[in-house]
Design a protein around this motif. Structure first.
Motif: not given
Length: 449
Positions: A204-217, A219-233
């Motif tokens: 729910e937290v990932l969806m509320d933070n609009k994971i789909h928009e983060i992925c789509q927008h 510019w680098h996969m490393a940016d997506v990795f840093e965003w995802l890994i910031s969440f608990p666990s």
């Protein structure tokens, strides 16, 4: 408003310096070594080569890596062609289970593509919901159970109570909800809840933070990795595996060699391939194992053909192994070497899972339709290769307070998604700015105690 805090020697000593063999297979290619890649050279009777200025001295497992990758892919091709078992003369491959050379050919990957991604609504948020939900458990039986009892599985109609009721009943009946292939640590959004409920909250937290928009927008996969890994666990391995699954969809359109994170098994495999020289590289060069994986991917044609092997290729475009496949196969090498080279020590010495195929493979594997997207043609490797992990912390509640020697008030804050052992003392001034509601709630409850 919640507060956000970011806080040994080798045998076959001459084979690496020999000329590549020429294969008569129609899949063979002329060896191609990029101009900036150092060709192997001899050092005092030990073969070696240089990556990022570090001299790597391979062990016997170096050649085994290429032989394993070629033969494991050949097993898959023979099975799909309808040949009878055993599909290989390698007794280790006959007896034990190993993942495919190409990650996309594994059973779970094929299922994610055909049943999770390409079935159902193709709205980006619905695709993201399905991929993340499947990834929480990484178990086909759990997905199909939810599909049967709750389905269709849609974010638009999602209900935590409904999903958790199904999972609770299954767990109470002794059903295993999670994959046994690797650990799935749950966050601690609510310590009184079961792990699967906390995983649903993470969804729910990932969806509320609009994971789909983060992925789509991004510019680098490393940016997506840093965003995802910031969440608990979300650790490095779990985050990278989720990204690979998302990359089979239209949400994450990047070149196949843009990004890689070595998991524990891959790191162990590299250690068995290069021994102490890998440790030296890790000390001297930031992200050295990533660079070695890229070096292996860039030079694979030469090293396969040097051993007289046809490089494994995937699909009608005859794709070579990408960096994710190299990482994937390094993990399998780590297992294979436990028996093939028992003198190369690792964390484990046995292989637990036997090979018992239960069904005939389809003649052709399914490749993701999203792989045809034009955005995947040109590599976009981030120039700054450092991975910066800034975990995000939101206030769950305040447990107590104190006053320091200067008369300043501090609050003992429990953070959402983290255990109480990660709680911290925070100044009142900070919380007043970022989470004033938490202070109001604390004093309202304090007054009734």
């Amino acid at each position: 408003m919640p507060v956000l805090r970011t806080n040994a020697s080798s045998d076959d000593s001459s084979s690496l310096s020999s000329s590549p063999s020429t294969s008569s297979s129609p899949l063979s290619r002329s060896p191609s070594i990029p101009y900036d890649i150092t060709r192997p050279r001899l050092h005092k009777r030990k073969r070696s080569f240089v990556v990022c200025g570090v001299t790597l001295i391979p062990t016997v497992a170096f050649d085994t890596f290429w032989r394993f990758a070629a033969e494991r892919h050949a097993v898959d091709e023979r099975r799909r062609a309808g040949y009878p078992r055993p599909w290989t003369e390698d007794t280790i491959l006959q007896k034990y289970h190993f993942c495919n050379t190409f990650r996309v050919l594994d059973k779970l990957s094929q299922y994610i593509i055909t049943e999770v991604i390409e079935k159902g609504s193709q709205e980006p948020f619905e695709v993201a919901f399905r991929v993340v939900l499947f990834n929480l458990f990484t178990k086909i039986e759990t997905w199909e159970m939810l599909q049967e009892q709750v389905g269709p599985l849609k974010w638009e109609t999602y209900s935590r109570s409904q999903y958790s009721a199904v999972l609770r009943e299954a767990k109470n009946c002794g059903t295993t909800l999670y994959t046994g292939a690797f650990q799935k640590p749950a966050p601690k959004f609510d310590v009184s809840k079961e792990g699967y409920i906390n995983h649903l909250i993470l969804l729910e937290v990932l969806m509320d933070n609009k994971i789909h928009e983060i992925c789509q927008h991004a510019w680098h996969m490393a940016d997506v990795f840093e965003w995802l890994i910031s969440f608990p666990s979300m650790g490095e391995f779990a985050t990278y595996q989720l990204m690979l699954n998302l990359s089979y969809s239209k949400l994450l359109n990047f070149h196949r060699n843009d990004f890689v994170i070595p998991g524990p098994g891959a790191s162990s495999g590299l250690g068995k391939m290069f021994g102490r020289s890998l440790h030296t590289g890790n000390v001297l060069v930031r992200g050295f194992e990533v660079e070695v994986i890229r070096w292996l991917a860039e030079n694979q044609t030469y090293y396969f053909e040097r051993l007289g092997l046809t490089p494994p290729r995937l699909g009608p475009k005859e794709l070579l192994m990408d960096v994710a496949d190299i990482e994937h196969t390094l993990c399998e090498l780590d297992k294979y070497a436990r028996l093939a080279h028992s003198n190369l020590k690792g964390r484990r010495s046995e292989i637990r899972r036997g090979f018992e195929p239960k069904s005939q493979l389809p003649a052709e594997a399914v490749l993701p339709a999203a792989w045809r997207h034009k955005a995947r043609i040109i590599p976009r490797v981030r120039e700054d290769k450092r991975i910066i992990v800034e975990k995000r912390y939101t206030v769950s509640r305040i447990k107590t307070h104190r006053v320091d020697a200067q008369g300043n008030k501090e609050y003992f804050v429990l953070w959402s998604g983290y255990p109480e052992s990660d709680a911290t003392w925070e100044p009142e001034l900070t919380l007043n700015d970022d989470a004033p509601g938490a202070i109001v709630d604390y004093w309202a409850n304090y007054a009734t105690q």
